[in-house]
Design a protein around this motif. Sequence first.
Motif, mmCIF file in Angstrom:
data_model
loop_
_atom_site.group_PDB
_atom_site.id
_atom_site.type_symbol
_atom_site.label_atom_id
_atom_site.label_comp_id
_atom_site.label_asym_id
_atom_site.label_seq_id
_atom_site.Cartn_x
_atom_site.Cartn_y
_atom_site.Cartn_z
ATOM 1 N N GLY A 111 -12.162 8.559 -5.570
ATOM 2 C CA GLY A 111 -11.391 9.610 -6.231
ATOM 3 C C GLY A 111 -10.185 9.087 -6.983
ATOM 4 O O GLY A 111 -9.556 9.822 -7.736
ATOM 5 N N ARG A 112 -9.842 7.793 -6.791
ATOM 6 C CA ARG A 112 -8.711 7.214 -7.526
ATOM 7 C C ARG A 112 -9.198 6.692 -8.871
ATOM 8 O O ARG A 112 -10.327 6.240 -9.009
ATOM 9 N N THR A 113 -8.328 6.692 -9.847
ATOM 10 C CA THR A 113 -8.668 6.161 -11.166
ATOM 11 C C THR A 113 -8.644 4.630 -11.129
ATOM 12 O O THR A 113 -8.067 4.023 -10.204
ATOM 13 N N VAL A 114 -9.229 4.032 -12.142
ATOM 14 C CA VAL A 114 -9.192 2.576 -12.262
ATOM 15 C C VAL A 114 -7.741 2.106 -12.345
ATOM 16 O O VAL A 114 -7.369 1.089 -11.746
ATOM 17 N N GLU A 115 -6.907 2.847 -13.053
ATOM 18 C CA GLU A 115 -5.496 2.483 -13.189
ATOM 19 C C GLU A 115 -4.786 2.523 -11.839
ATOM 20 O O GLU A 115 -3.975 1.646 -11.534
ATOM 21 N N GLN A 116 -5.059 3.534 -11.021
ATOM 22 C CA GLN A 116 -4.450 3.624 -9.691
ATOM 23 C C GLN A 116 -4.900 2.464 -8.808
ATOM 24 O O GLN A 116 -4.095 1.877 -8.080
ATOM 25 N N LYS A 117 -6.174 2.131 -8.884
ATOM 26 C CA LYS A 117 -6.691 1.013 -8.079
ATOM 27 C C LYS A 117 -6.093 -0.314 -8.533
ATOM 28 O O LYS A 117 -5.746 -1.164 -7.712
ATOM 29 N N ALA A 118 -5.955 -0.498 -9.840
ATOM 30 C CA ALA A 118 -5.363 -1.725 -10.362
ATOM 31 C C ALA A 118 -3.902 -1.843 -9.939
ATOM 32 O O ALA A 118 -3.432 -2.923 -9.558
ATOM 33 N N ASP A 119 -3.170 -0.738 -9.992
ATOM 34 C CA ASP A 119 -1.774 -0.731 -9.565
ATOM 35 C C ASP A 119 -1.670 -1.049 -8.074
ATOM 36 O O ASP A 119 -0.818 -1.844 -7.663
ATOM 37 N N VAL A 130 -10.268 -3.918 -4.211
ATOM 38 C CA VAL A 130 -10.281 -2.508 -3.833
ATOM 39 C C VAL A 130 -11.729 -2.034 -3.838
ATOM 40 O O VAL A 130 -12.433 -2.187 -4.836
ATOM 41 N N VAL A 131 -12.158 -1.462 -2.705
ATOM 42 C CA VAL A 131 -13.547 -1.034 -2.535
ATOM 43 C C VAL A 131 -13.568 0.442 -2.161
ATOM 44 O O VAL A 131 -12.893 0.854 -1.210
ATOM 45 N N ASP A 132 -14.327 1.236 -2.914
ATOM 46 C CA ASP A 132 -14.519 2.645 -2.566
ATOM 47 C C ASP A 132 -15.514 2.761 -1.412
ATOM 48 O O ASP A 132 -16.586 2.146 -1.452
ATOM 49 N N ILE A 133 -15.170 3.554 -0.414
ATOM 50 C CA ILE A 133 -16.068 3.830 0.702
ATOM 51 C C ILE A 133 -17.069 4.892 0.266
ATOM 52 O O ILE A 133 -16.706 5.876 -0.371
ATOM 53 N N ASP A 134 -18.309 4.701 0.604
ATOM 54 C CA ASP A 134 -19.360 5.662 0.271
ATOM 55 C C ASP A 134 -19.321 6.791 1.296
ATOM 56 O O ASP A 134 -19.712 6.615 2.451
ATOM 57 N N MET A 180 0.836 -1.203 0.000
ATOM 58 C CA MET A 180 0.000 0.000 0.000
ATOM 59 C C MET A 180 0.868 1.249 0.000
ATOM 60 O O MET A 180 0.610 2.204 -0.721
ATOM 61 N N GLN A 181 1.912 1.231 0.816
ATOM 62 C CA GLN A 181 2.813 2.372 0.909
ATOM 63 C C GLN A 181 3.528 2.604 -0.424
ATOM 64 O O GLN A 181 3.668 3.744 -0.880
ATOM 65 N N ALA A 182 3.939 1.533 -1.077
ATOM 66 C CA ALA A 182 4.667 1.645 -2.345
ATOM 67 C C ALA A 182 3.803 2.212 -3.465
ATOM 68 O O ALA A 182 4.335 2.739 -4.448
ATOM 69 N N SER A 183 2.490 2.146 -3.311
ATOM 70 C CA SER A 183 1.608 2.683 -4.347
ATOM 71 C C SER A 183 1.721 4.197 -4.459
ATOM 72 O O SER A 183 1.396 4.775 -5.494
ATOM 73 N N GLY A 184 2.145 4.862 -3.382
ATOM 74 C CA GLY A 184 2.255 6.312 -3.378
ATOM 75 C C GLY A 184 0.919 7.028 -3.242
ATOM 76 O O GLY A 184 0.873 8.256 -3.320
ATOM 77 N N LEU A 185 -0.157 6.281 -3.018
ATOM 78 C CA LEU A 185 -1.486 6.890 -2.921
ATOM 79 C C LEU A 185 -1.837 7.372 -1.518
ATOM 80 O O LEU A 185 -2.760 8.163 -1.364
ATOM 81 N N PHE A 186 -1.095 6.897 -0.499
ATOM 82 C CA PHE A 186 -1.460 7.180 0.878
ATOM 83 C C PHE A 186 -0.243 7.588 1.697
ATOM 84 O O PHE A 186 0.872 7.129 1.441
#
Length: 113
Positions: free
Chosen positions: A69-77, A100-104, A29-35
């Motif tokens: 708010g993340r793109t499909v590509e970001q979620k796939a990565d 990967v599940v988006d929180i409402d 998760m950390q390596a994704s750079g998203l968080f």
Amino acid sequence: MPHAIVEFSPLSEIGIGEADLLDAVFDGMQASGLFGTEDIKVRSHPASMTRNGSDNFSFIHIQLRIMPGRTVEQKADLSERVRANVCDMSGQARSTSVEVVDIDRAVYAKTVV
């Protein structure tokens, strides 16, 4: 945010430790750079009894709950980074999956004390 919920069959059958499994998920998760590092939360839910079709095989299932708010590509990565980290461990479950599940936001509530 985000939350990683890691479900797994008995790790003694897979040959890995619980802390090592959670570290592999965290690192992916950390390596994704998203968080931000301080935002990532990983927790385990061992499944002491499971039924998987007619062949009761070992598994690891990881659900990543994130704010939208993340793109499909970001979620796939993200999904692939976490899966690869877990699959690169010395032990191997017969089935390893990441979802990967988006929180409402409209129905999400949180209190921090």
